[in-house]
Motif scaffolding. Structure first.
Motif, PDB file in Angstrom:
ATOM      1  N   TYR A 176    -133.528   2.046 -46.025  1.00  0.00           N
ATOM      2  CA  TYR A 176    -133.213   3.368 -45.468  1.00  0.00           C
ATOM      3  C   TYR A 176    -132.251   4.159 -46.357  1.00  0.00           C
ATOM      4  O   TYR A 176    -132.007   5.317 -46.118  1.00  0.00           O
ATOM      5  CB  TYR A 176    -132.531   3.212 -44.098  1.00  0.00           C
ATOM      6  N   ASN A 226    -124.469  -0.973 -28.467  1.00  0.00           N
ATOM      7  CA  ASN A 226    -125.561  -0.351 -29.199  1.00  0.00           C
ATOM      8  C   ASN A 226    -126.883  -0.481 -28.433  1.00  0.00           C
ATOM      9  O   ASN A 226    -127.261  -1.576 -28.016  1.00  0.00           O
ATOM     10  CB  ASN A 226    -125.726  -1.022 -30.568  1.00  0.00           C
ATOM     11  N   GLU A 227    -127.562   0.649 -28.290  1.00  0.00           N
ATOM     12  CA  GLU A 227    -128.887   0.682 -27.652  1.00  0.00           C
ATOM     13  C   GLU A 227    -128.939  -0.196 -26.404  1.00  0.00           C
ATOM     14  O   GLU A 227    -129.824  -1.047 -26.245  1.00  0.00           O
ATOM     15  CB  GLU A 227    -129.977   0.273 -28.653  1.00  0.00           C
ATOM     16  N   VAL A 241    -133.200  -4.902 -38.927  1.00  0.00           N
ATOM     17  CA  VAL A 241    -133.034  -5.681 -37.700  1.00  0.00           C
ATOM     18  C   VAL A 241    -134.376  -6.201 -37.187  1.00  0.00           C
ATOM     19  O   VAL A 241    -134.491  -7.332 -36.728  1.00  0.00           O
ATOM     20  CB  VAL A 241    -132.296  -4.857 -36.633  1.00  0.00           C
ATOM     21  N   GLY A 242    -135.395  -5.376 -37.315  1.00  0.00           N
ATOM     22  CA  GLY A 242    -136.693  -5.748 -36.765  1.00  0.00           C
ATOM     23  C   GLY A 242    -137.329  -6.920 -37.490  1.00  0.00           C
ATOM     24  O   GLY A 242    -137.964  -7.778 -36.874  1.00  0.00           O
ATOM     25  N   GLN A 299    -125.797  -6.659 -40.097  1.00  0.00           N
ATOM     26  CA  GLN A 299    -126.818  -6.331 -41.087  1.00  0.00           C
ATOM     27  C   GLN A 299    -126.205  -5.988 -42.447  1.00  0.00           C
ATOM     28  O   GLN A 299    -126.925  -5.850 -43.435  1.00  0.00           O
ATOM     29  CB  GLN A 299    -127.643  -5.144 -40.585  1.00  0.00           C
ATOM     30  N   LYS A 322    -137.444  -3.154 -46.309  1.00  0.00           N
ATOM     31  CA  LYS A 322    -137.460  -1.963 -45.454  1.00  0.00           C
ATOM     32  C   LYS A 322    -136.138  -1.236 -45.670  1.00  0.00           C
ATOM     33  O   LYS A 322    -135.135  -1.542 -45.034  1.00  0.00           O
ATOM     34  CB  LYS A 322    -137.641  -2.361 -43.996  1.00  0.00           C
TER      35      LYS A 322
HETATM   36  C1  BGP Z   1    -131.990   0.222 -34.297  1.00  0.00           C
HETATM   37  C2  BGP Z   1    -130.770  -0.619 -34.466  1.00  0.00           C
HETATM   38  C3  BGP Z   1    -130.291  -0.750 -35.856  1.00  0.00           C
HETATM   39  C4  BGP Z   1    -131.324  -0.601 -36.947  1.00  0.00           C
HETATM   40  C5  BGP Z   1    -132.461   0.333 -36.624  1.00  0.00           C
HETATM   41  C6  BGP Z   1    -133.639   0.284 -37.565  1.00  0.00           C
HETATM   42  O1  BGP Z   1    -132.683  -0.201 -33.187  1.00  0.00           O
HETATM   43  O2  BGP Z   1    -129.692  -0.131 -33.706  1.00  0.00           O
HETATM   44  O3  BGP Z   1    -129.464  -1.878 -35.924  1.00  0.00           O
HETATM   45  O4  BGP Z   1    -131.645  -1.725 -37.622  1.00  0.00           O
HETATM   46  O5  BGP Z   1    -132.917   0.162 -35.319  1.00  0.00           O
HETATM   47  O6  BGP Z   1    -134.489  -0.787 -37.263  1.00  0.00           O
HETATM   48  P1  BGP Z   1    -135.094  -1.715 -38.380  1.00  0.00           P
HETATM   49  O7  BGP Z   1    -133.939  -2.301 -39.100  1.00  0.00           O
HETATM   50  O8  BGP Z   1    -135.905  -2.734 -37.669  1.00  0.00           O
HETATM   51  O9  BGP Z   1    -135.924  -0.818 -39.223  1.00  0.00           O
END
Ligand code: BGP
Length: 467
Positions: free
Chosen positions: A430, A174-175, A421-422, A17, A428
């Protein structure tokens, strides 16, 4: 009571990312590199070939590859004591199954770690954050195959040896629990279900098992190479409430957490607990664990638990025992992306994880994805982000100082704007640092401090006292 003086403060990212430079200096393709963004109304999905670069957000990211010095200097200015990043697996092993690593890929992370260390920032390194080499997906079916354990082990051994004097904290997958929770677990496990005949439940349990063994082998290997290093698992923790006080709904909240504990239990206890076997039965899957694997899982238990927390959910069970999970908690406000904002959910999650595992916890993802506006004077007044983070940090402090939960650190998600990622979008955001790039991929990539930049600097300087 205050946080201990070595508490780690910082931020977290993932190579796919953030880095960009997706084919630079010998890098191979990862599964993320063939995942299209959702812009223009096209759903985010995997394509077999890379045709039109601008639809693939990982190709450019926000170009950490060429901006790492500038970005790390900004993290240092905020006072970071840790920074989480992932090593892009196909930068080191372009196809994933070769014997000799790509020296240029290794050299890149040497430079990044050296830069971090020069500012006293501890690197926290994820070994697999959605970057499974595409060749392994096509040739072996990704984590469906045990062969990936060998390839992952080789990758880990190379990076553990290379960076043993630079990196003390490692995270495996990860996750990992999202392998069970997602319909298409291509991020976590590199698995796309195309064949309608495939028993998807069984595949998920098998893939998880292969990843558990790989994770345990990584823990064993890392300790062998550097007895002082610490290796953690990484879970997504979805604090869950019963939708009502109906006993069935109370049970539903437990049921919703079963896939998460399934992964946590194997990696922290070193065996498949009753929660694991109960989930297998509930979902109609099964698993035979060989004696050899059982020993590896037992010897390769993690040292700590890292996790992400963004929001909580509510759960209920219908008449047929089907689980229903929603995010419509009437007591909570929502983000622009409809994610409930629930700091108490973080405190509850910290308590639940610590009660269950008695291992140090590390919050490695938490944050607010929001649309930022640049004012005429060039400033970005992201008070909503400050409010979100401040309330969650306060909840974490309560868990530490009142509930006696052992927390190693706090690394919020995306301290600099990176690709979501979504959705694959840039809007979006952060970050404490704004990056000039839009959803069309246009922009100068110029970095700009938001109001939250100064705020987070103060939080770190006061070790969390002044939020
Ligand atoms: C988590 C992932 C990240 C990150 C985050 C936020 O699930 O580990 O990689 O992206 O979510 O999600 P998003 O980017 O969809 O807002």
């Amino acid at each position: 009571m205050e946080l201990h003086k070595n508490f780690l403060w910082g931020g977290s990212t993932a190579a796919n990312q953030y880095e960009g430079a997706y084919l630079a200096n010998g890098k191979g393709l990862s599964i993320a590199d063939v995942e299209m963004g959702s812009r223009h109304g096209i759903p985010r999905e995997i394509h077999e070939s890379v045709k039109d670069d601008k639809y693939y957000p990982s190709h450019e990211g926000v170009d950490f590859y060429h901006h790492y010095k500038e970005d790390i200097a900004l993290f240092a200015e905020m006072g970071f004591t840790c920074f989480r990043l992932s090593i892009n697996w196909p930068r080191i092993f372009p196809k994933g199954d070769e014997e000799i690593p790509n020296e240029e890929g290794l050299a890149f992370y040497d430079k990044v770690f050296d830069e971090l260390i020069s500012y006293g920032i501890e690197p926290i390194v994820t070994l697999s954050h959605y970057e499974t080499p595409l060749h392994l997906v096509h040739t072996y079916g990704s984590w469906r195959s045990r062969e990936l354990i060998t390839f992952f082990e080789r990758f880990c051994e190379v990076v553990f040896k290379r960076y043993k004097n630079k990196v003390r904290y490692w995270l495996t997958f990860n996750e990992i629990n999202e392998t069970l929770n997602q319909k298409q677990p291509y991020h976590q496990a590199g698995i796309v279900f195309n064949d309608l005949q495939e028993n998807q439940i069984q595949t998920k349990f098998t893939a998880c098992h292969n990843m558990f063994v790989a994770s345990a082998k990584a823990v064993i290997k890392a300790h062998e190479i550097n007895p002082n290093c610490k290796v953690g698992c990484m879970l997504q923790y979805p604090t869950t409430y019963p939708a009502t006080c109906k006993p069935n709904d109370v049970f539903a909240a437990r049921v919703h957490l079963m896939p998460d504990y399934y992964c946590g239990d194997v990696m922290c206890y070193g065996y498949y607990s009753n929660t694991c076997t109960a989930l297998q039965k509930r979902w109609g899957g099964s698993l035979q664990v060989s004696e050899e694997d059982a020993k590896i899982l037992q010897d390769g238990k993690v040292d700590f638990i890292s996790f992400s927390y963004y929001f909580s959910s509510i759960a209920s069970l219908d008449k047929n025992d089907n689980l229903e999970v929603k995010n419509s908690n009437p007591y909570l406000e929502r983000t622009d992306w409809d994610w409930p904002i629930d700091p108490m959910g973080l405190r509850i999650g910290l308590n639940e994880l610590y009660d269950r595992y008695q291992l140090p916890l590390f919050i490695v993802e938490n944050g607010l994805g929001a649309i930022d506006k640049i004012e005429e004077d060039g400033s970005i007044r992201d008070d909503y982000r400050i409010a979100y983070l401040a309330s969650h940090i306060e909840a974490m402090k309560d868990a530490i100082t009142i509930d006696d939960v052992d927390v190693m650190g706090y690394a919020c998600w995306g301290p600099i704007d990176i690709v979501s990622v979504g959705t694959g979008e840039m809007r979006k955001r952060y970050g404490f640092i704004y990056v000039d790039k839009d959803d069309e991929g246009k922009g100068t990539m110029k970095r700009r401090k938001k109001k939250s930049f100064t705020w987070y600097k103060k939080v770190i300087r006061t070790n969390g006292v002044d939020t």
